[in-house]
Design a protein around this motif. Sequence first.
Motif, PDB file in Angstrom:
ATOM      1  N   HIS A  83     -14.464  -3.470  12.748  1.00 47.88           N
ATOM      2  CA  HIS A  83     -13.544  -3.026  12.241  1.00 47.88           C
ATOM      3  C   HIS A  83     -12.147  -3.493  12.773  1.00 47.88           C
ATOM      4  O   HIS A  83     -11.427  -3.375  11.341  1.00 47.88           O
ATOM      5  CB  HIS A  83     -13.624  -2.118  13.310  1.00 47.88           C
ATOM      6  CG  HIS A  83     -14.947  -1.573  13.222  1.00 47.88           C
ATOM      7  ND1 HIS A  83     -15.265   0.090  13.636  1.00 47.88           N
ATOM      8  CD2 HIS A  83     -15.678  -0.988  12.115  1.00 47.88           C
ATOM      9  CE1 HIS A  83     -16.774   0.532  13.362  1.00 47.88           C
ATOM     10  NE2 HIS A  83     -16.591   0.430  12.189  1.00 47.88           N
ATOM     11  N   GLU A 133     -14.761   6.422  14.589  1.00 51.04           N
ATOM     12  CA  GLU A 133     -16.485   5.229  15.066  1.00 51.04           C
ATOM     13  C   GLU A 133     -15.915   4.680  16.575  1.00 51.04           C
ATOM     14  O   GLU A 133     -16.705   4.486  17.717  1.00 51.04           O
ATOM     15  CB  GLU A 133     -16.860   4.204  14.446  1.00 51.04           C
ATOM     16  CG  GLU A 133     -17.640   5.339  12.710  1.00 51.04           C
ATOM     17  CD  GLU A 133     -17.920   3.674  11.723  1.00 51.04           C
ATOM     18  OE1 GLU A 133     -18.635   4.020  11.597  1.00 51.04           O
ATOM     19  OE2 GLU A 133     -17.912   2.854  11.491  1.00 51.04           O
ATOM     20  N   HIS A 209     -22.105  -3.550   6.790  1.00 52.53           N
ATOM     21  CA  HIS A 209     -21.396  -3.133   7.493  1.00 52.53           C
ATOM     22  C   HIS A 209     -22.545  -1.676   8.182  1.00 52.53           C
ATOM     23  O   HIS A 209     -22.684  -1.197   8.980  1.00 52.53           O
ATOM     24  CB  HIS A 209     -20.459  -3.006   7.385  1.00 52.53           C
ATOM     25  CG  HIS A 209     -19.415  -2.051   9.018  1.00 52.53           C
ATOM     26  ND1 HIS A 209     -19.113  -2.780  10.175  1.00 52.53           N
ATOM     27  CD2 HIS A 209     -18.841  -1.320   9.195  1.00 52.53           C
ATOM     28  CE1 HIS A 209     -18.626  -1.848  10.679  1.00 52.53           C
ATOM     29  NE2 HIS A 209     -18.853  -0.907  10.641  1.00 52.53           N
ATOM     30  N   GLU A 213     -25.026  -0.466  10.826  1.00 53.44           N
ATOM     31  CA  GLU A 213     -24.574   0.975  11.765  1.00 53.44           C
ATOM     32  C   GLU A 213     -25.063   1.909  10.934  1.00 53.44           C
ATOM     33  O   GLU A 213     -26.623   2.808  12.027  1.00 53.44           O
ATOM     34  CB  GLU A 213     -23.609   1.793  11.086  1.00 53.44           C
ATOM     35  CG  GLU A 213     -22.013   1.080  11.493  1.00 53.44           C
ATOM     36  CD  GLU A 213     -21.167   1.635  10.841  1.00 53.44           C
ATOM     37  OE1 GLU A 213     -20.672   2.505  10.291  1.00 53.44           O
ATOM     38  OE2 GLU A 213     -19.892   0.873  11.334  1.00 53.44           O
TER      39      GLU A 213
HETATM   40 FE   LIG Z   1     -18.103   0.803  11.408  1.00 54.77          FE
END
Ligand SMILES: [Fe+2]
Length: 289
Positions: A83, A133, A209, A213
């Motif tokens: 991130h 998040e 990514h 997740e």
């Molecule tokens: Fe993320």
Amino acid sequence: MIDKDSLVKDIASDKRHLESVIERLGIKRQWHGSIEEACICNSSDPDFVIQILKTFDERGYFPRNELYEFPLEYILQYLRKTHDYYLNKRLPEIEQSVSFFKEHFTDNDFLHVILSKLFSVYKKNLSEHIQQEEEILFPYIDELLKGNVPDNMQSTSIEAITSEHEDVEDELIEIRSVIVKCLRNTDDILPFRIFLHQLNIFENDLCKHALVEGQVLLPRAIELEKIIKSNLKETKYGDGHRNGQVKKRSQTFNDYNNKFIKRDSETGKFIDVKSDKKPFKGIRKEKGK
Ligand SMILES: [Fe+2]
Ligand SMILES: [Fe+2]
């Protein structure tokens, strides 16, 4: 083939697409030793580092089962670093290309105007997605990892937190289609080609990514949440609402004061009197009472 003995500087120079991944994993790309040596220095797990590098190196490769076995903390740490990389490096770089278009084209070139508007909407959506998040989902999982769910979070769940969590990966497709139109409509195609290349790399990164997740972090966290919440329930019932009857205790009704009296079944002694007329909860009633 990347393995523990591969030299970091060789990977960084031969596989430029892995440069940023190496840094996100906490390894300096100029490091002269092997991956294993770098991991020893960083106290990180070389097997985890290799699986992540392979995920980005081999097309179509996603080691879901292998990643599932690593501690959830590794996954969270890697996602947080990613991130940070998106917000502080990747998005500003792409934005620079967009501002190049602003400087080199007039507002009459409507495609570049659309392009910069689309990108600013995209950047806002992605930043909000990451913020959600970082501020809600990840701290909730941090608490689960400590073995608890804070009072203010007990009424929520991973499912509720992520239910309105939209995928942002697909939004780049729209931007890409505008660039392809720009390529058809301009003679100065190089800046658009560079921009398109930047987007492709970013899109691929975001896709991996989202896989980490969606296929590793969330199912692992949901499993953990189930265990923690059921443990909390048991503890709660242990405090206030007992499951089953208390052994070695019984109660009998005293006609004299119309109240129940608790008796220690082993000694036969009365040990407590109920203050109201209701029986004690969870205590066996003596026959005939
Ligand atoms: Fe993320
Ligand atoms: Fe996400």
